[in-house]
Design an enzyme around this catalytic site. Structure first.
Site, short mmCIF file in Angstrom:
data_model
loop_
_atom_site.label_atom_id
_atom_site.label_comp_id
_atom_site.label_asym_id
_atom_site.label_seq_id
_atom_site.Cartn_x
_atom_site.Cartn_y
_atom_site.Cartn_z
N LYS A 1 0.89 -1.34 0.12
CA LYS A 1 0.20 -0.02 -0.05
C LYS A 1 1.07 1.42 -0.07
O LYS A 1 1.96 1.13 0.34
CB LYS A 1 -1.01 -0.11 1.20
CG LYS A 1 -1.69 -1.24 1.13
CD LYS A 1 -2.80 -1.11 0.34
CE LYS A 1 -3.83 -2.26 0.18
NZ LYS A 1 -3.35 -3.60 -0.21
C1 PLP Z 1 -9.28 -3.21 -1.08
C2 PLP Z 1 -8.54 -3.87 0.04
N1 PLP Z 1 -9.46 -3.85 1.21
C3 PLP Z 1 -8.77 -4.66 2.17
C4 PLP Z 1 -7.54 -5.20 2.22
C5 PLP Z 1 -7.05 -5.70 3.26
O1 PLP Z 1 -6.24 -5.00 4.24
P1 PLP Z 1 -4.97 -5.98 5.11
O2 PLP Z 1 -4.25 -6.91 4.09
O3 PLP Z 1 -4.32 -4.76 5.90
O4 PLP Z 1 -5.69 -6.65 5.94
C6 PLP Z 1 -6.67 -4.77 1.07
C7 PLP Z 1 -5.18 -5.16 1.07
O5 PLP Z 1 -4.67 -5.90 1.46
C8 PLP Z 1 -7.26 -4.16 -0.09
O6 PLP Z 1 -6.49 -4.08 -1.04
#
Ligand code: PLP
Length: 381
Positions: A185
């Protein structure tokens, strides 16, 4: 891990960030405490939200905003399918049913308000948006729709740290917004996330649920601010830790500048690809918005073989990806309604490398490889 000449994303951690994190390790306090509190205040200032709560990851953040909306069995939530599956799973965690709606077009791969309206019914309790690639899409229209129907707008802003529409940060248009600090990210920490809300009640509920439904934290008791605790809800352990909070706070200071660098690369990709036939860049920038530029995606013409195209780029050391295999095609969500635009986009999209430290030389290599791959594809037609 293959040694890509041009990776899809790149994480650079400067030495002084490493020093700052080392200091936290030396401080003797590692679980949620002063670094986390400082990050939360910084994030409130950055987004303009009344409350920011740091959590273990973006998925936990999504679950908390769903819980804050009071979702449960028998409720329906309209969701995009063209997203990382966590957006949809977070709704399902609460017992509510995710209901998929299609996206606007091949170059605007975000929830279409008309498609949302078409699937809303008596049981619809919320609309969950996802700011694809950090683009606001139709967030404002969906916020208006949600208000008119007396339901919650929830925002998956995992891609959107730094995106503002007329100065208003994404994640603040509805009841709650969820951010991710996963390593690919814009605000990359490894694992971590943040929820934001302007709603005092939602903030209080999420604060409780973040740490087992307990009324005080270990940090409060350590400082002598509390001596015991009650448990008033069935909560979770969604806490972040201090080293990651410290790293996130340092990266946050640079985020707008890094997003501006991404913006320059985005504009340059569009210039370089303008005369290239065989593909169309998606996610065109909009007026009055400052964008995170998390992803740069293109849509290949129908007769270009995507696997061959991606292989040709990989052979030249260029990493690409596909965002996303649509959630309604996964076995767990099978049986959902047809989403023709989502399916078409998912079959033809390619994500190109995009990261703040990408050089113009690296970008030229990507574009040269694209031209060569499409020339070969044209000969094969
Ligand atoms: C659109 C989206 N939503 C949710 C997530 C979930 O985030 P995390 O991996 O920090 O749990 C991600 C990325 O991994 C994502 O790209």
């Amino acid at each position: 891990m293959p040694d890509w000449k041009v990776p899809l994303a790149d994480v650079v951690v400067p030495e002084d960030d490493i020093d700052a994190v080392s200091e936290v390790y030396r401080s003797g306090w590692l679980s949620m405490g002063p670094q986390t509190e400082a990050l939360e205040r910084d994030f409130e200032r950055f987004t303009g939200a009344h409350h920011a709560l740091a959590v273990a990851n973006g998925t936990a953040a999504l679950h908390l905003i769903c819980a804050a909306a009071g979702l449960g069995a028998g409720d329906e939530v309209v969701v995009p399918s063209l997203t990382f599956v966590a957006t949809v799973n977070a709704v399902a965690y609460t017992g509510a049913t995710p209901v998929f709606a299609d996206v606007v077009s091949l170059t605007e791969p975000w929830l279409d308000p008309d498609a949302v309206a078409a699937v809303m019914g008596e049981r619809t309790r919320a609309i969950m948006t996802m700011a694809y690639g950090g683009h606001p899409g139709r967030t404002e229209d969906l916020a208006t729709m949600a208000r008119e129907h007396g339901i919650a707008l929830l925002e998956d802003a995992a891609h959107a740290a730094g995106t503002r529409v007329r100065g208003r940060h994404l994640g603040t248009f509805g009841l709650g917004g969820a951010f991710s600090f996963f390593s690919n990210k814009n605000l990359a920490v490894g694992e971590g996330g943040m929820v934001v809300t302007d709603d005092d009640e939602a903030a209080a509920r999420m604060r409780l649920l973040r740490s087992h439904g307990m009324t005080t934290l270990t940090w409060d008791r350590h400082r002598g601010h509390a001596s015991g605790y009650d448990v008033v809800d069935v909560g979770f352990n969604y806490r972040i830790d201090e080293p990651r909070a410290a790293l996130a706070a340092r990266r946050l200071q640079r985020l707008d500048a890094e997003n501006a660098q991404r913006g320059g690369l985005d504009a340059r990709y569009r210039e370089l690809l303008a005369g290239v036939s065989g593909l169309t860049p998606a996610l065109a920038p909009v007026r009055d918005a400052q964008l995170a530029h998390h992803l740069f995606t293109v849509v290949l013409d129908e007769d270009v073989d995507r696997a061959g195209f991606r292989d040709a780029l990989a052979t030249r050391g260029i990493q690409t990806s596909v965002h996303y295999p649509p959630a309604h095609r996964f076995s767990i969500y099978a049986g959902a309604r047809e989403l023709p635009v989502t399916d078409d986009y998912a079959a033809r999209t390619v994500t190109l490398p995009m990261f703040a430290t990408m050089t113009s030389g690296q970008q030229d290599e990507v574009v040269d490889a694209i031209r060569a791959a499409l020339d070969v594809a044209a000969l094969a037609r």
